[in-house]
Design a protein around this motif. Structure first.
Motif, PDB file in Angstrom:
ATOM      1  N   MET A  92       0.939  -1.337  -0.078  1.00 39.35           N
ATOM      2  CA  MET A  92      -0.195  -0.172   0.114  1.00 39.35           C
ATOM      3  C   MET A  92       0.609   0.696  -0.071  1.00 39.35           C
ATOM      4  O   MET A  92       2.014   1.791   0.318  1.00 39.35           O
ATOM      5  CB  MET A  92      -0.717  -0.060   1.542  1.00 39.35           C
ATOM      6  CG  MET A  92      -1.772   1.199   1.488  1.00 39.35           C
ATOM      7  SD  MET A  92      -3.179   0.980   3.041  1.00 39.35           S
ATOM      8  CE  MET A  92      -4.076  -0.440   2.422  1.00 39.35           C
ATOM      9  N   THR A  93       0.610   2.454  -0.298  1.00 37.90           N
ATOM     10  CA  THR A  93       1.229   3.195  -1.093  1.00 37.90           C
ATOM     11  C   THR A  93       0.340   4.356   0.024  1.00 37.90           C
ATOM     12  O   THR A  93      -1.053   4.005   0.383  1.00 37.90           O
ATOM     13  CB  THR A  93       1.599   3.948  -2.115  1.00 37.90           C
ATOM     14  OG1 THR A  93      -0.028   4.352  -2.017  1.00 37.90           O
ATOM     15  CG2 THR A  93       2.144   3.102  -3.310  1.00 37.90           C
TER      16      THR A  93
ATOM     17  N   SER B  94      -0.875  13.297   0.960  1.00 39.47           N
ATOM     18  CA  SER B  94       0.714  13.149   1.472  1.00 39.47           C
ATOM     19  C   SER B  94       1.288  14.385   0.640  1.00 39.47           C
ATOM     20  O   SER B  94       0.917  14.367  -0.605  1.00 39.47           O
ATOM     21  CB  SER B  94       1.029  11.883   1.240  1.00 39.47           C
ATOM     22  OG  SER B  94       1.736  11.929   1.940  1.00 39.47           O
ATOM     23  N   VAL B  95       1.790  16.052   2.063  1.00 37.19           N
ATOM     24  CA  VAL B  95       2.804  16.071   1.437  1.00 37.19           C
ATOM     25  C   VAL B  95       3.832  16.075   2.473  1.00 37.19           C
ATOM     26  O   VAL B  95       3.848  15.297   2.869  1.00 37.19           O
ATOM     27  CB  VAL B  95       2.311  17.577   1.393  1.00 37.19           C
ATOM     28  CG1 VAL B  95       1.419  18.189   0.700  1.00 37.19           C
ATOM     29  CG2 VAL B  95       2.159  17.999   3.165  1.00 37.19           C
ATOM     30  N   PHE B  96       5.232  16.388   1.622  1.00 38.59           N
ATOM     31  CA  PHE B  96       6.579  16.851   2.391  1.00 38.59           C
ATOM     32  C   PHE B  96       7.159  15.008   2.762  1.00 38.59           C
ATOM     33  O   PHE B  96       7.179  14.644   3.946  1.00 38.59           O
ATOM     34  CB  PHE B  96       6.605  17.221   3.495  1.00 38.59           C
ATOM     35  CG  PHE B  96       6.180  18.594   3.005  1.00 38.59           C
ATOM     36  CD1 PHE B  96       7.054  19.649   2.057  1.00 38.59           C
ATOM     37  CD2 PHE B  96       4.867  19.055   4.006  1.00 38.59           C
ATOM     38  CE1 PHE B  96       6.535  20.837   2.487  1.00 38.59           C
ATOM     39  CE2 PHE B  96       4.655  20.668   3.312  1.00 38.59           C
ATOM     40  CZ  PHE B  96       5.417  21.447   2.636  1.00 38.59           C
ATOM     41  N   ASP B  97       6.805  14.138   2.089  1.00 41.38           N
ATOM     42  CA  ASP B  97       6.890  12.546   2.387  1.00 41.38           C
ATOM     43  C   ASP B  97       6.101  11.807   3.491  1.00 41.38           C
ATOM     44  O   ASP B  97       6.835  11.108   4.217  1.00 41.38           O
ATOM     45  CB  ASP B  97       8.348  12.731   2.838  1.00 41.38           C
ATOM     46  CG  ASP B  97       9.270  12.421   1.865  1.00 41.38           C
ATOM     47  OD1 ASP B  97       8.148  12.469  -0.385  1.00 41.38           O
ATOM     48  OD2 ASP B  97      10.063  13.563   1.517  1.00 41.38           O
ATOM     49  N   TRP B  98       5.047  12.386   4.352  1.00 41.47           N
ATOM     50  CA  TRP B  98       4.798  12.932   5.836  1.00 41.47           C
ATOM     51  C   TRP B  98       3.667  11.366   5.929  1.00 41.47           C
ATOM     52  O   TRP B  98       3.501  10.727   6.312  1.00 41.47           O
ATOM     53  CB  TRP B  98       3.222  13.308   5.762  1.00 41.47           C
ATOM     54  CG  TRP B  98       3.001  13.623   7.564  1.00 41.47           C
ATOM     55  CD1 TRP B  98       1.760  13.788   8.059  1.00 41.47           C
ATOM     56  CD2 TRP B  98       3.659  13.396   8.833  1.00 41.47           C
ATOM     57  NE1 TRP B  98       2.390  13.120   8.797  1.00 41.47           N
ATOM     58  CE2 TRP B  98       3.318  13.387   9.608  1.00 41.47           C
ATOM     59  CE3 TRP B  98       5.030  13.767   8.993  1.00 41.47           C
ATOM     60  CZ2 TRP B  98       3.528  13.012  11.257  1.00 41.47           C
ATOM     61  CZ3 TRP B  98       5.358  14.476  10.276  1.00 41.47           C
ATOM     62  CH2 TRP B  98       4.888  14.478  10.976  1.00 41.47           C
ATOM     63  N   GLY B  99       3.130  11.032   4.763  1.00 42.72           N
ATOM     64  CA  GLY B  99       2.253  10.020   4.370  1.00 42.72           C
ATOM     65  C   GLY B  99       0.912  10.722   4.179  1.00 42.72           C
ATOM     66  O   GLY B  99       0.717  11.201   3.889  1.00 42.72           O
ATOM     67  N   LYS B 100      -0.103   9.753   4.958  1.00 42.87           N
ATOM     68  CA  LYS B 100      -1.398   9.961   5.110  1.00 42.87           C
ATOM     69  C   LYS B 100      -1.797  11.120   5.874  1.00 42.87           C
ATOM     70  O   LYS B 100      -0.845  11.158   6.782  1.00 42.87           O
ATOM     71  CB  LYS B 100      -1.910   8.612   5.703  1.00 42.87           C
ATOM     72  CG  LYS B 100      -3.789   8.926   5.821  1.00 42.87           C
ATOM     73  CD  LYS B 100      -4.567   7.549   5.979  1.00 42.87           C
ATOM     74  CE  LYS B 100      -5.829   7.867   6.663  1.00 42.87           C
ATOM     75  NZ  LYS B 100      -6.305   8.703   5.563  1.00 42.87           N
TER      76      LYS B 100
END
Length: 341
Positions: free
Chosen positions: A1-2, A30-36
């Protein structure tokens, strides 16, 4: 899962055969590699699926091999071309390749072990980035000089630089924090896949997406592709040319996830700064898990911002695909609403 789409396997790939599966697109972002993130953006998943399908079909028409098989019609469950889907789809049928484990110690990744398991059928552990412009704030300005790209500037100008020829770069895909690579590093990480061919595929994808965007009065600023290697051939994988993978502008305004990034920078600067600090600290400690070092968490978006984002994704997709898939305002109105946030 991404972080924004789920992954379903119907048939596992082997060393010599492709598998079958699907991406199921969610309304997460997702922004700044944060995830969900704490919010969902309604219609976002269907927007990304529709744009991605449209682009894959354009690539196939131009002779660019991909892993795309079609979209899953919500009414019948059948795999069909986008034009035959009754509603905006959220599920994309794809061929599957092998994705071996990438062992690591701290921040040192063992690509030799990855390729020993990959055989001749694997997801190339690179992202290939193409840039048609160099805006203010681009990481390219921090990492390189204009002369590195054959540009006739001693220093980067204050304003955005429009490029006559796209710049293509390579970055890691499976490392905890993405990093840009030298050509020789990228060649090693790519394994038996040819780095020159990877670049040629990226340039062709960029050309096709840029031309289609122009027909919708959108300017394609930059983007990336991921590819698989199978049977001696490089094929485009993941998803191509969406408002998450690429940056587009319309009359100077961002029509992509970039506007949400910029909104967070303005309204939640403490969290954005904490993310940057955590990444630097992880690098200093030689650890991969930077998120555990972050002392702040993002707050939910205001309801009006979520609605504006929904309209922007939906209106932008209608314009790009050339079909009223969503009940959305015109792109002009959707962009004006975002511009005023």
């Amino acid at each position: 899962m991404t972080s924004v789409k789920e992954f379903r396997i119907e048939r596992e790939p082997t060393a010599t055969t492709l598998g079958r599966g699907a991406f199921v697109f969610t309304d997460d972002y997702s922004v700044f590699d944060w995830g969900k993130m704490p919010d969902e953006i309604p219609d976002k998943g269907a927007s990304l699926c529709s744009m991605g399908a449209h682009n894959f079909e354009l690539l196939e028409d131009e002779g660019v091999p991909t892993h795309y098989r079609g979209v899953v019609d919500s009414g019948t469950g059948e795999v069909v071309p986008l034009a035959d889907a009754e509603d905006a789809p959220t599920e994309m049928a794809i061929d599957l390749t092998q994705v071996p484990d990438l062992p690591r110690e701290g921040r040192n990744y063992d690509y030799d072990a990855f390729h020993a398991e990959a055989a001749d059928n694997y997801l190339i552990p690179l992202e290939v980035v193409f840039r048609n412009s160099v805006p203010v704030g681009s990481s390219l300005r921090r990492r390189t000089n204009p002369a590195d790209h054959g540009l006739d500037f001693e220093e980067w100008p204050e304003g955005a630089v429009q490029l006559e020829e796209p710049i293509v770069e390579f970055s890691t895909k499976y490392e905890e924090s993405d990093r840009y690579l030298t050509r020789s590093e990228a060649d090693r990480i790519a394994g038996i896949a040819d780095i020159e061919e990877l670049e040629a595929v990226a340039r062709e994808v960029n050309r096709i997406v840029t031309d289609r965007a122009a027909e919708a009065e959108l300017v394609h600023e930059d983007g990336k592709i991921e590819c698989l290697y199978f049977d001696g051939e490089i094929r485009v994988g993941d998803v191509v040319g969406t408002f998450d993978e690429n940056r587009f502008t319309f009359h100077g305004q961002q029509v992509s996830k970039e506007f949400i990034r910029q909104y967070h920078k303005r309204t939640q600067p403490e969290w954005v700064e904490a993310v940057g600090a955590a990444k630097q600290e992880a690098k200093a400690q030689d650890v991969a898990d930077w998120k555990s070092l972050c002392e702040e968490s993002p707050e939910p978006l205001d309801e009006g911002v979520v609605g504006a984002a929904q309209d922007l994704y939906a209106a932008g997709t209608n314009a790009y695909v050339g079909r009223e898939l969503f009940d959305a305002p015109s792109l002009v109105d959707a962009v004006d609403a975002v511009r005023n946030l």
